[in-house]
Design an enzyme around this catalytic site. Structure first.
Site, mmCIF file in Angstrom:
data_model
loop_
_atom_site.group_PDB
_atom_site.id
_atom_site.type_symbol
_atom_site.label_atom_id
_atom_site.label_comp_id
_atom_site.label_asym_id
_atom_site.label_seq_id
_atom_site.Cartn_x
_atom_site.Cartn_y
_atom_site.Cartn_z
ATOM 1 N N CYS A 94 -2.773 -136.524 14.448
ATOM 2 C CA CYS A 94 -1.779 -136.197 15.473
ATOM 3 C C CYS A 94 -0.962 -134.986 15.030
ATOM 4 O O CYS A 94 -0.698 -134.076 15.814
ATOM 5 C CB CYS A 94 -0.867 -137.397 15.724
ATOM 6 S SG CYS A 94 0.477 -137.046 16.891
ATOM 7 N N CYS A 204 1.661 -144.661 16.591
ATOM 8 C CA CYS A 204 2.523 -144.299 17.715
ATOM 9 C C CYS A 204 2.075 -144.899 19.036
ATOM 10 O O CYS A 204 2.901 -145.326 19.839
ATOM 11 C CB CYS A 204 2.624 -142.785 17.826
ATOM 12 S SG CYS A 204 1.047 -141.941 17.969
#
Length: 372
Positions: A94, A204
């Site tokens: 990410c 996340c």
């Protein structure tokens, strides 16, 4: 900005200096993919908190929807790895693909820099002097070095180890000299709206309120298989998919007199092998092959890495661990062999292995296999 205390304090530290600031909030996960609605969505609260802080600091803020990029560059590749039975680390990718990749591409100016609330440090240095550059060494451009921050308990350089040099060069880490406790104290002193907000943990897109296996089962069809005792070959249970376990994890096998830990996955047979106790020799590895390897200083591998003895360094193969001494041997342009000084426990294929020279992070790759 994420809506948390770290990015809020980062914004305040920069606002007190002579910077032309604007804040950006990334929306990386679209809950409509799961439920068809944004009702009760966590990102909305985060966005509201970002706006509250920015109003207080008089900083303009915008939201950028990067959920498509996150899905294509991070989540889909992670799903494929889970389906294959290994354990990926999507948070590392990410940072590389979205925060320091797609978001960098969205910056309005190529002269703009990106400041984040990561606990990391950056310095500048020239590559080592050699016979070929000795007389012109002082003219070689400085290059960015990713280094560990003051607060080693919050150190996030492992998660930043895949960030490309070009993105690192345009990054700022204002929290580098501070401990988390100091950051919290500053937020309270400045009465920032996020001063008392709890720290977020976990992957996340899963969040903190959901179990990983129940979340991932929405995307991967369960594939039951046997759990076998590696010491005697007896079947001691059944798993619902190799992706629900990682090497070194407590397998929570019912009816056993001793805790059983995951030692091996047989992907071809869809079998999970466990051993009794967390110190069983089958849990330890002497070395590992790491593929998809990238040095942060691309094209400039460190000295001795391709020598017969390799390069002395330190390695981390998961976030919450102290780095351990190792030797790194370059095998090909994108693969290395890392030998531990002492055998290490719970080295999981699919996870990221990152290498340091003291506190300088040199690069990382994906663990492909281990040897005992």
């Amino acid at each position: 900005m994420s809506g948390g205390v770290d990015s809020s304090v980062t914004a305040k530290l920069l606002a007190d200096q002579d910077y032309d600031l604007s804040a950006v909030f990334m929306r990386n996960w679209d809950t409509r993919d799961e439920s068809g609605t944004d009702s009760g969505c966590e990102w909305k609260k985060d966005w509201e908190d970002v706006q509250r802080v920015c109003r207080m600091l008089r900083i303009p803020c915008t939201m950028v929807d990067l959920s498509r990029e996150y899905w294509n560059r991070v989540f889909q590749p992670a799903l494929e790895m889970w389906e294959s039975g290994v354990t990926p680390n999507p948070d590392v990718w990410c940072n590389r693909e979205v925060k320091f990749g797609a978001l960098m591409d969205h910056l309005t100016s190529k002269e703009a820099w990106l400041a984040t609330g990561h606990y990391a440090h950056k310095t500048w240095a020239r590559p080592p002097a050699t016979l070929s550059n000795l007389f012109a060494h002082h003219r070689i451009p400085l290059r960015p070095q990713l280094r560990r921050p003051a607060d080693r308990t919050k150190d996030q350089t492992y998660y930043l180890a895949a960030v490309p040099e070009a993105s690192l060069a345009r990054s700022l880490f204002p929290l580098a000299p501070y401990k988390k406790s100091e950051v919290r104290e500053m937020a309270q002193k400045w009465e920032l709206p996020t001063a008392s907000r709890e720290e977020s943990m976990g992957i996340c897109f899963v969040g903190e309120k959901r179990r990983f296996d129940s979340f991932i089962s929405q995307y991967i069809t369960p594939k039951p298989g046997p759990i076998l005792d590696l010491t005697n070959g007896h079947t001691v249970g059944q798993h619902q998919g190799l992706y629900t376990f990682t090497i070194g994890q407590n397998a929570r096998v019912k009816g056993m007199t001793e805790k059983m830990f995951v030692a091996r996955k047989d992907i071809q047979e869809n079998a999970l092998y466990v051993v009794p106790g967390s110190t069983h020799p089958a849990l330890f590895s002497a070395s590992m092959i790491v593929t998809k390897w990238k040095w942060i200083w691309a094209g400039t591998p460190p000295p001795l890495v391709d020598s017969p003895k390799g390069m002395l360094a330190q390695v981390q193969y998961r976030h919450r661990m102290l780095d351990v001494p190792c030797r790194v041997h370059q095998l090909t342009d994108d693969s290395v062999r890392i030998e531990f000084r002492r055998p290490q426990s719970s080295v999981a294929p699919g996870q990221v292995a990152a290498v340091w020279k003291n506190d300088w992070c040199l690069g990382c790759g994906v663990i492909s296999s281990t040897t005992r």
